[in-house]
Design a protein around this motif. Structure first.
Motif, PDB file in Angstrom:
ATOM      1  N   ILE A  99     -17.964   1.998  -0.222  1.00 50.30           N
ATOM      2  CA  ILE A  99     -17.060   1.746   0.914  1.00 50.30           C
ATOM      3  C   ILE A  99     -16.197   0.515   0.627  1.00 50.30           C
ATOM      4  O   ILE A  99     -14.990   0.522   0.822  1.00 50.30           O
ATOM      5  CB  ILE A  99     -17.859   1.527   2.218  1.00 50.30           C
ATOM      6  CG1 ILE A  99     -18.541   2.823   2.661  1.00 50.30           C
ATOM      7  CG2 ILE A  99     -16.939   1.028   3.338  1.00 50.30           C
ATOM      8  CD1 ILE A  99     -19.459   2.661   3.857  1.00 50.30           C
ATOM      9  N   ARG A 100     -16.849  -0.533   0.142  1.00 49.31           N
ATOM     10  CA  ARG A 100     -16.092  -1.776  -0.091  1.00 49.31           C
ATOM     11  C   ARG A 100     -15.055  -1.602  -1.193  1.00 49.31           C
ATOM     12  O   ARG A 100     -13.922  -2.065  -1.078  1.00 49.31           O
ATOM     13  CB  ARG A 100     -17.062  -2.912  -0.424  1.00 49.31           C
ATOM     14  CG  ARG A 100     -17.971  -3.290   0.739  1.00 49.31           C
ATOM     15  CD  ARG A 100     -18.623  -4.635   0.491  1.00 49.31           C
ATOM     16  NE  ARG A 100     -19.437  -4.640  -0.702  1.00 49.31           N
ATOM     17  CZ  ARG A 100     -20.725  -4.293  -0.755  1.00 49.31           C
ATOM     18  NH1 ARG A 100     -21.339  -3.906   0.353  1.00 49.31           N
ATOM     19  NH2 ARG A 100     -21.397  -4.325  -1.872  1.00 49.31           N
ATOM     20  N   ILE A 101     -15.460  -0.932  -2.259  1.00 51.51           N
ATOM     21  CA  ILE A 101     -14.525  -0.738  -3.369  1.00 51.51           C
ATOM     22  C   ILE A 101     -13.340   0.126  -2.926  1.00 51.51           C
ATOM     23  O   ILE A 101     -12.181  -0.193  -3.207  1.00 51.51           O
ATOM     24  CB  ILE A 101     -15.241  -0.069  -4.566  1.00 51.51           C
ATOM     25  CG1 ILE A 101     -16.162  -1.069  -5.255  1.00 51.51           C
ATOM     26  CG2 ILE A 101     -14.232   0.514  -5.560  1.00 51.51           C
ATOM     27  CD1 ILE A 101     -15.453  -2.146  -6.018  1.00 51.51           C
TER      28      ILE A 101
ATOM     29  N   THR B  14     -12.219   0.591   0.088  1.00 50.42           N
ATOM     30  CA  THR B  14     -11.399  -0.170   1.035  1.00 50.42           C
ATOM     31  C   THR B  14     -10.477  -1.106   0.270  1.00 50.42           C
ATOM     32  O   THR B  14      -9.293  -1.243   0.578  1.00 50.42           O
ATOM     33  CB  THR B  14     -12.298  -0.980   1.993  1.00 50.42           C
ATOM     34  OG1 THR B  14     -13.170  -0.076   2.658  1.00 50.42           O
ATOM     35  CG2 THR B  14     -11.473  -1.731   3.011  1.00 50.42           C
ATOM     36  N   ARG B  15     -11.039  -1.721  -0.757  1.00 48.18           N
ATOM     37  CA  ARG B  15     -10.224  -2.639  -1.556  1.00 48.18           C
ATOM     38  C   ARG B  15      -9.079  -1.909  -2.262  1.00 48.18           C
ATOM     39  O   ARG B  15      -7.971  -2.432  -2.389  1.00 48.18           O
ATOM     40  CB  ARG B  15     -11.133  -3.355  -2.575  1.00 48.18           C
ATOM     41  CG  ARG B  15     -10.417  -4.313  -3.497  1.00 48.18           C
ATOM     42  CD  ARG B  15      -9.730  -5.423  -2.697  1.00 48.18           C
ATOM     43  NE  ARG B  15      -8.851  -6.201  -3.545  1.00 48.18           N
ATOM     44  CZ  ARG B  15      -7.635  -5.807  -3.930  1.00 48.18           C
ATOM     45  NH1 ARG B  15      -7.136  -4.648  -3.516  1.00 48.18           N
ATOM     46  NH2 ARG B  15      -6.898  -6.574  -4.708  1.00 48.18           N
ATOM     47  N   LEU B  16      -9.336  -0.705  -2.694  1.00 49.98           N
ATOM     48  CA  LEU B  16      -8.318   0.038  -3.442  1.00 49.98           C
ATOM     49  C   LEU B  16      -7.160   0.513  -2.565  1.00 49.98           C
ATOM     50  O   LEU B  16      -6.146   0.979  -3.068  1.00 49.98           O
ATOM     51  CB  LEU B  16      -8.949   1.244  -4.159  1.00 49.98           C
ATOM     52  CG  LEU B  16      -9.785   0.892  -5.395  1.00 49.98           C
ATOM     53  CD1 LEU B  16     -10.429   2.136  -5.971  1.00 49.98           C
ATOM     54  CD2 LEU B  16      -8.949   0.200  -6.459  1.00 49.98           C
ATOM     55  N   THR B  17      -7.323   0.398  -1.246  1.00 52.49           N
ATOM     56  CA  THR B  17      -6.189   0.735  -0.377  1.00 52.49           C
ATOM     57  C   THR B  17      -5.200  -0.430  -0.317  1.00 52.49           C
ATOM     58  O   THR B  17      -4.087  -0.269   0.168  1.00 52.49           O
ATOM     59  CB  THR B  17      -6.641   1.047   1.061  1.00 52.49           C
ATOM     60  OG1 THR B  17      -7.278  -0.113   1.602  1.00 52.49           O
ATOM     61  CG2 THR B  17      -7.598   2.219   1.092  1.00 52.49           C
ATOM     62  N   LYS B  18      -5.632  -1.573  -0.781  1.00 53.14           N
ATOM     63  CA  LYS B  18      -4.763  -2.748  -0.698  1.00 53.14           C
ATOM     64  C   LYS B  18      -3.842  -2.797  -1.915  1.00 53.14           C
ATOM     65  O   LYS B  18      -3.994  -3.624  -2.811  1.00 53.14           O
ATOM     66  CB  LYS B  18      -5.613  -4.012  -0.570  1.00 53.14           C
ATOM     67  CG  LYS B  18      -6.396  -4.014   0.724  1.00 53.14           C
ATOM     68  CD  LYS B  18      -7.247  -5.228   0.889  1.00 53.14           C
ATOM     69  CE  LYS B  18      -7.945  -5.174   2.247  1.00 53.14           C
ATOM     70  NZ  LYS B  18      -8.838  -6.283   2.472  1.00 53.14           N
ATOM     71  N   ARG B  19      -2.950  -1.865  -1.957  1.00 50.14           N
ATOM     72  CA  ARG B  19      -2.007  -1.755  -3.060  1.00 50.14           C
ATOM     73  C   ARG B  19      -0.659  -1.318  -2.504  1.00 50.14           C
ATOM     74  O   ARG B  19      -0.586  -0.634  -1.501  1.00 50.14           O
ATOM     75  CB  ARG B  19      -2.447  -0.690  -4.064  1.00 50.14           C
ATOM     76  CG  ARG B  19      -3.777  -0.904  -4.684  1.00 50.14           C
ATOM     77  CD  ARG B  19      -4.138   0.317  -5.509  1.00 50.14           C
ATOM     78  NE  ARG B  19      -3.153   0.568  -6.530  1.00 50.14           N
ATOM     79  CZ  ARG B  19      -3.188   0.018  -7.747  1.00 50.14           C
ATOM     80  NH1 ARG B  19      -4.162  -0.802  -8.067  1.00 50.14           N
ATOM     81  NH2 ARG B  19      -2.254   0.281  -8.633  1.00 50.14           N
ATOM     82  N   LYS B  20       0.379  -1.734  -3.198  1.00 45.29           N
ATOM     83  CA  LYS B  20       1.712  -1.283  -2.801  1.00 45.29           C
ATOM     84  C   LYS B  20       1.982   0.103  -3.377  1.00 45.29           C
ATOM     85  O   LYS B  20       2.434   1.003  -2.695  1.00 45.29           O
ATOM     86  CB  LYS B  20       2.761  -2.272  -3.296  1.00 45.29           C
ATOM     87  CG  LYS B  20       4.144  -2.040  -2.751  1.00 45.29           C
ATOM     88  CD  LYS B  20       4.971  -3.302  -2.904  1.00 45.29           C
ATOM     89  CE  LYS B  20       6.359  -3.137  -2.299  1.00 45.29           C
ATOM     90  NZ  LYS B  20       7.248  -2.376  -3.175  1.00 45.29           N
ATOM     91  N   ASP B  21       1.662   0.253  -4.653  1.00 42.18           N
ATOM     92  CA  ASP B  21       1.803   1.565  -5.291  1.00 42.18           C
ATOM     93  C   ASP B  21       0.561   2.367  -4.982  1.00 42.18           C
ATOM     94  O   ASP B  21      -0.537   2.007  -5.399  1.00 42.18           O
ATOM     95  CB  ASP B  21       1.941   1.408  -6.807  1.00 42.18           C
ATOM     96  CG  ASP B  21       3.201   0.657  -7.152  1.00 42.18           C
ATOM     97  OD1 ASP B  21       4.162   0.752  -6.374  1.00 42.18           O
ATOM     98  OD2 ASP B  21       3.197  -0.055  -8.171  1.00 42.18           O
TER      99      ASP B  21
ATOM    100  N   GLN C 232      -7.816   6.914   5.073  1.00 43.65           N
ATOM    101  CA  GLN C 232      -7.111   6.728   3.804  1.00 43.65           C
ATOM    102  C   GLN C 232      -7.425   7.791   2.755  1.00 43.65           C
ATOM    103  O   GLN C 232      -6.626   8.006   1.852  1.00 43.65           O
ATOM    104  CB  GLN C 232      -7.494   5.352   3.215  1.00 43.65           C
ATOM    105  CG  GLN C 232      -7.170   4.183   4.118  1.00 43.65           C
ATOM    106  CD  GLN C 232      -5.695   3.839   4.116  1.00 43.65           C
ATOM    107  OE1 GLN C 232      -4.954   4.283   3.265  1.00 43.65           O
ATOM    108  NE2 GLN C 232      -5.262   3.049   5.083  1.00 43.65           N
TER     109      GLN C 232
ATOM    110  N   ASP D 160     -12.079   3.533   8.371  1.00 42.05           N
ATOM    111  CA  ASP D 160     -10.976   3.150   7.481  1.00 42.05           C
ATOM    112  C   ASP D 160     -10.860   4.120   6.313  1.00 42.05           C
ATOM    113  O   ASP D 160      -9.761   4.518   5.923  1.00 42.05           O
ATOM    114  CB  ASP D 160     -11.187   1.724   6.948  1.00 42.05           C
ATOM    115  CG  ASP D 160     -11.080   0.699   8.056  1.00 42.05           C
ATOM    116  OD1 ASP D 160     -10.492   1.043   9.102  1.00 42.05           O
ATOM    117  OD2 ASP D 160     -11.578  -0.428   7.893  1.00 42.05           O
TER     118      ASP D 160
ATOM    119  N   LYS E 148      -1.584   8.475 -11.257  1.00 41.97           N
ATOM    120  CA  LYS E 148      -2.285   7.185 -11.286  1.00 41.97           C
ATOM    121  C   LYS E 148      -3.674   7.411 -10.680  1.00 41.97           C
ATOM    122  O   LYS E 148      -3.813   7.624  -9.482  1.00 41.97           O
ATOM    123  CB  LYS E 148      -1.507   6.157 -10.478  1.00 41.97           C
ATOM    124  CG  LYS E 148      -1.909   4.735 -10.798  1.00 41.97           C
ATOM    125  CD  LYS E 148      -0.881   3.746 -10.262  1.00 41.97           C
ATOM    126  CE  LYS E 148      -1.241   2.318 -10.636  1.00 41.97           C
ATOM    127  NZ  LYS E 148      -1.214   2.048 -12.061  1.00 41.97           N
TER     128      LYS E 148
END
Lengths: 440, 345
Positions: free
Chosen positions: A76-78, A80-87, A118, A114, A34
C-alpha cells in the motif's frame, strides 16, 4: 472513481517457474510503456532467491471482521508513493515470492481508498513450470491456490515435456480454474499484448473454453406442461424421498420468461399446504408428502398450465386427475442438475440474460462472501443490471469485492450476466439459486 | 454541461486568491516536499522525479537547480547546521549543498524510502526495505557505519527527536538513542504503521495506522500502558504535535482533529474538530496559534483553533495540492502542486 486508473498485474509462480525470465522480457522489450516493477521484497533487492516466504513480512489481517482479509501494508505504501509523479506510469507489475498466496496482494487493492482510486487490478498471472507442476498440483495447496487465483497461466518450459504431458497439465489447470487463459511458452516467450493491460474482466472467451461454463441452472428439477379442462381437479402425490415438495403452477405464457419468474419465486418462502388442501396459482407451494398417498384440490380454468416442480414428478408419482381420469401432460421438461459440491478447488460459471436488481445482488453477494468468503478464492463477472445501459464488471477475492460501471452495452450485443466463482467446496446449485434470487 | 454552484464558488475563490498570492513559479515536476530553511529566505523544493531546487522565497528566483538525481526521490531532510539537503532516493542517499555540489553518500540501485538526521548532524539513519543504514559524520564526511538487517518487515518511517531515532515497521516502533545506536527499545504493536510523531517533550510516541487509528505509547513505556484512538474514517496518514506538546493534530477526511494532551491522554474526551468541508485534508502546519490546512483539491484553510473551530480565511489554487510548508510565524506559506507550480502566500 478515476476512469484512467493504472492497471496492475500480479505475477505469481513457484521458484524456478520462470518469473524472472518473464520480468526481464517485459522490461527489455520495446513496448514503449513506462512500467514500474515491484519485486518480491518491496524496496529490497529483487533477487528471487527465497524458497519460503518470510512469515513476518507485512501481511496483516484487516480489523474489519473478515477472517481472510489479509493485505500487504508495505505494498500500500509503495503504491501510494508511486502515485506521486507527474508522468503517469502506464502499468505496475507486482511480483510475489514463490510460495506466496496471492490473496493478500490482490486484496490490497480493495481495502485502501486511495489505491482504489488510482489503480485497477488488471490480471493475475501465474507462471507454471510444465515439467514440475505435476509434482505439486495434487498435493500442494499453494500450487492450487496460485492456479485458482490466476486470470492467465503461462505454461512455461513446454520444450521439456511431451505433447501428451502438456495436455495433461493443461487439463489439470483447467480442472481447478475454468476461466484462466493458458498460454504455452518456451523460455517465458509469450506475446506481451496478451498478458499486459488485458483487462481480465473480459469473460467472452471463457465460454468457448469450457462448455460447462455458464450452464444455466434452476432451483426446480422439472417443468410439466398440461392442457387442463375447466373444473375441479385432483393433484395426487405418493410419499417421496422428502417430506414435502415445492410446486409453482402458472398459466402458460412464455416458458423462457416463466423460468426466470419461477426462479425468483423459488428463492422466496413457500406456503405450506397440507393434504386435501387447496392449490392456488402463481404462488410457491410446499405440499406435504409425509403419507403414502395424498391429494390436493385444484379449481382450474380451461387452458394450458405449467407446473414447476422442485423434484422430478416421477419421484412422487405425481398425477393430475379429473373425475378419476388421469390427465396426461403435454410435455415434461427435465432440468439437468450437476450438484457440484467439491471439496477440492474448482470453478463454477453462471450465465443468463435476465437483468439483475442491484440492491438484491449486493445483499446476496455480501452475505455469500461473508459466509463462504474463505472458500471462494476469486469471483468475477460482467453483469446486466436493470436501469443501467452500462455493463457492470465486478471481481472479488475472498470476502472483498468491487463492482464498477464498464462500457455501455452495444446495440448488437446480448445483455448477459456472466459470473465465475473459483474456490473450494463450491456448490453450483446454491450459487445458481442465489444469483437467480437477485433477478429484477 | 451546467457549472455547479460549488464549481462556480471555487472558481471565484481561485480568482479572489490571486490578490493575496505573493508569487507563483512552475518547476515542471510533481512537488513532493518543500522545506523552508530556518532563519532565511530560502526553500528547498523536492520534485518526486529527478529534480531539486533551491529557491529564494522572497524573490521567487531559482538559486540552484539539480537534475537527474534519481528516478524516484522518496524523502529529504536538511542538515541542522549547514542546511544542506540530504535525499533518500531510488539509487541511494545524496547530499546537495547550497553551493550546488552533489555528494553521493550511499550508491545503490534500491529504494531508500525514509531518512532522518540527528540534531547535531552527526548521524543519518535511512531505510531501504527491511534494512536500516547508519551513516556517521567523520572528518567532515559521512561514512556508512552499519547496516541493521534485524527488521522482519519493511520499515515504514524514520524520525529523530531530541536525542533518539525512532524507526517503525509492522512490529512496532524501535527507539535508537544516539548515545548507543547499537541497542534499541521496542514499543511493540503489531499493525501496519504509516508514520510516527514524537511529542517534543518526549512524553508520547504516536503512530498513524492503516487501520483507521492512532496508536500511542507513553514514554518511557514502564510508567503507563500504550493506548489507541480509533474510529477514523480512513487511514491516518498525517499527524503532528504542537510545539508545546499539549495538542495532537490528526487529519480527518474533510477536517482536522485536535486532541488536548495538556492534562495527559484525553481519555473520554472529544477532539476539537476544525471543519474544512471541501476535499481530503493532506497536510497542515501549526505554530500553536495559526493553523493552515490544505486539501488535495486545491483549497487552503486558515484557522485560529484556540479561538474558533471555523476557518478565518480560505484560499484556492487551480491545481491539486501535494504539500505545504511554512517559514514560521508571520512568514510565507508555500504550497506545492501536482502540476509543478509552487505558490507563495
Amino acid at each position: 472513481m478515476s476512469n484512467n486508473r493504472i492497471p496492475v498485474t500480479i505475477l505469481t509462480g513457484f521458484l524456478g517457474s520462470g518469473k524472472t525470465t518473464l520480468l526481464n522480457r517485459i522490461l527489455s522489450e520495446n513496448h514503449g510503456k513506462k512500467i514500474a516493477v515491484i519485486e518480491n521484497e518491496f524496496g529490497e533487492v529483487g533477487v528471487d532467491n527465497e524458497l519460503v516466504i518470510d512469515a513476518d513480512e507485512e501481511i496483516f489481517e484487516m480489523n474489519n471482521g473478515c477472517i481472510c482479509c489479509t493485505v500487504r501494508g508495505d505494498l500500500i505504501r509503495i503504491l501510494t508513493r508511486l502515485t506521486k509523479r507527474k508522468d503517469k506510469l502506464d502499468m505496475i507489475l507486482v511480483e510475489t515470492t514463490g510460495m506466496a498466496n496471492p490473496a493478500p496482494v490482490a486484496q490490497t487493492f480493495w481495502v485502501d481508498n486511495d489505491l482504489q482510486e488510482q489503480y485497477s487490478l488488471d490480471a493475475i498471472i501465474t507462471m507454471v513450470d510444465a515439467r514440475h507442476v505435476k509434482l505439486h498440483i495434487n498435493d500442494s495447496d499453494e500450487c492450487k491456490q496460485q492456479i485458482a487465483f490466476a486470470d492467465i497461466a503461462i505454461l512455461n518450459k513446454t520444450d521439456l515435456v511431451s505433447e501428451q504431458e502438456l495436455k495433461g497439465v493443461e487439463s489439470a489447470i483447467r480442472g481447478i480454474n475454468a476461466m484462466c487463459e493458458i498460454y504455452p511458452a518456451e523460455n517465458a516467450a509469450v506475446d506481451l499484448n496478451k498478458i499486459l493491460d488485458v483487462n481480465a474482466f473480459d469473460l467472452d472467451k471463457k465460454v468457448e473454453l469450457n462448455p460447462k461454463f455458464g450452464e444455466e441452472e434452476f432451483p426446480f428439477e422439472a417443468i410439466v406442461k398440461y392442457k387442463l379442462p375447466k373444473g375441479k381437479l385432483l393433484l395426487e402425490l405418493d410419499e417421496g424421498p422428502d417430506p414435502s415438495i415445492d410446486i409453482l403452477i402458472k398459466p402458460y405464457t412464455n416458458l423462457e420468461s416463466q423460468k426466470n419468474e419461477a426462479t425468483v419465486a423459488f428463492s422466496g418462502d413457500a406456503v405450506e399446504v397440507k393434504a386435501q388442501g387447496e392449490l392456488v396459482l402463481n404462488q410457491l407451494l410446499q405440499l406435504e408428502t409425509t403419507k403414502s398417498f395424498q391429494s390436493f384440490d385444484l379449481d382450474s380454468e380451461e387452458g394450458e398450465f405449467v407446473f414447476f416442480t422442485q423434484h422430478g414428478p416421477d419421484e412422487f408419482n405425481m398425477q393430475l386427475k379429473q373425475n378419476g381420469e388421469t390427465i396426461e401432460p403435454l410435455e415434461i421438461i427435465e432440468i439437468e442438475h450437476s450438484h457440484s459440491h467439491d471439496d477440492d478447488v474448482s470453478s463454477v460459471g453462471i450465465e443468463f440474460t435476465s437483468p439483475l436488481n442491484l440492491e438484491k445482488f449486493q445483499t446476496w453477494m455480501s452475505g455469500l462472501l461473508q459466509v463462504h468468503g474463505p472458500d471462494i478464492f476469486r469471483c468475477k463477472g460482467i453483469l446486466n443490471f436493470s436501469g443501467t445501459e452500462n455493463r457492470i464488471v465486478f471481481q472479488g477475492v475472498h470476502m472483498l469485492f468491487d463492482a464498477q460501471p464498464d462500457r455501455p452495452w452495444k446495440s448488437d450485443e446480448e445483455k448477459r450476466n456472466q459470473l465465475i466463482f473459483i474456490g473450494r467446496n463450491l456448490d453450483r446449485q446454491m450459487l445458481n439459486n442465489g444469483i437467480k434470487g437477485c433477478l429484477a | 454541461m451546467m457549472e455547479s454552484k460549488v464549481d462556480y464558488a471555487i472558481k471565484q475563490l481561485i480568482d479572489d486568491s490571486k490578490s493575496s498570492l505573493n508569487w507563483r513559479l512552475n518547476l515542471d515536476c510533481f512537488i513532493l516536499k518543500i522545506i523552508a530553511v530556518p532563519s532565511s529566505e530560502f526553500i528547498w523544493v523536492i520534485g518526486s522525479e529527478e529534480k531539486v531546487f533551491l529557491i529564494d522565497g522572497e524573490t521567487a528566483t531559482i538559486v540552484k537547480e539539480f537534475e537527474n538525481l534519481a528516478e524516484i526521490i522518496f524523502s529529504a531532510v536538511i542538515h541542522p547546521e549547514t542546511y544542506d539537503l540530504i535525499l533518500s532516493t531510488s539509487s541511494g542517499i545524496q547530499l546537495l549543498t547550497f553551493e550546488g555540489k552533489i555528494f553521493s553518500l550511499v550508491e545503490e540501485e534500491d529504494w531508500f524510502e525514509h531518512i532522518a538526521i540527528s540534531s547535531d548532524g552527526r548521524f543519518i539513519l535511512a531505510s531501504k526495505g527491511k534494512t536500516l543504514y547508519t551513516l556517521e559524520q567523520k572528518d567532515g564526511n559521512y561514512q556508512l557505519t552499519a547496516k541493521d538487517t534485524s527488521f522482519t518487515s519493511t520499515i515504514s518511517d524514520v524520525i529523530f527527536n531530541v536525542d533518539s531515532f525512532l524507526i517503525s515497521n509492522y512490529g512496532g516502533v524501535r527507539e535508537y538513542p544516539v548515545s548507543n545506536l547499537e541497542e534499541y527499545t521496542l514499543f511493540e504493536w503489531k499493525t501496519s504503521l504509516l508514520n510516527i510523531s514524537w511529542s517534543p517533550d518526549k512524553k508520547y510516541i504516536a503512530a498513524g495506522t492503516q487501520e483507521n487509528a492512532i496508536h500511542f505509547w507513553p514514554y518511557p513505556l514502564e510508567e503507563e500502558k500504550d493506548f489507541q484512538m480509533g474510529g477514523y474514517q480512513t487511514k491516518v496518514d498525517t499527524i503532528l504535535w504542537s510545539a508545546d506538546s499539549t495538542q495532537f493534530l490528526v487529519n480527518g477526511v474533510e477536517d482536522v482533529h485536535i486532541w488536548d494532551f495538556s492534562d495527559g491522554p484525553p481519555f473520554g474526551k472529544s477532539p476539537k474538530i476544525l471543519t474544512c468541508g471541501y476535499g481530503k485534508i493532506i497536510d497542515f502546519v501549526y505554530d500553536g496559534n495559526l493553523l493552515i490546512a490544505v486539501s488535495e483539491e486545491g483549497i487552503i484553510f486558515y484557522f485560529l483553533p484556540n479561538k474558533s473551530n471555523e476557518f478565518i480565511n480560505i484560499k484556492a489554487i487551480d491545481a491539486e495540492i501535494t504539500c505545504l510548508s511554512s517559514a514560521g510565524i508571520g512568514r510565507n506559506a508555500y504550497v506545492g502542486s501536482k502540476s509543478g507550480d509552487i505558490y507563495c502566500f
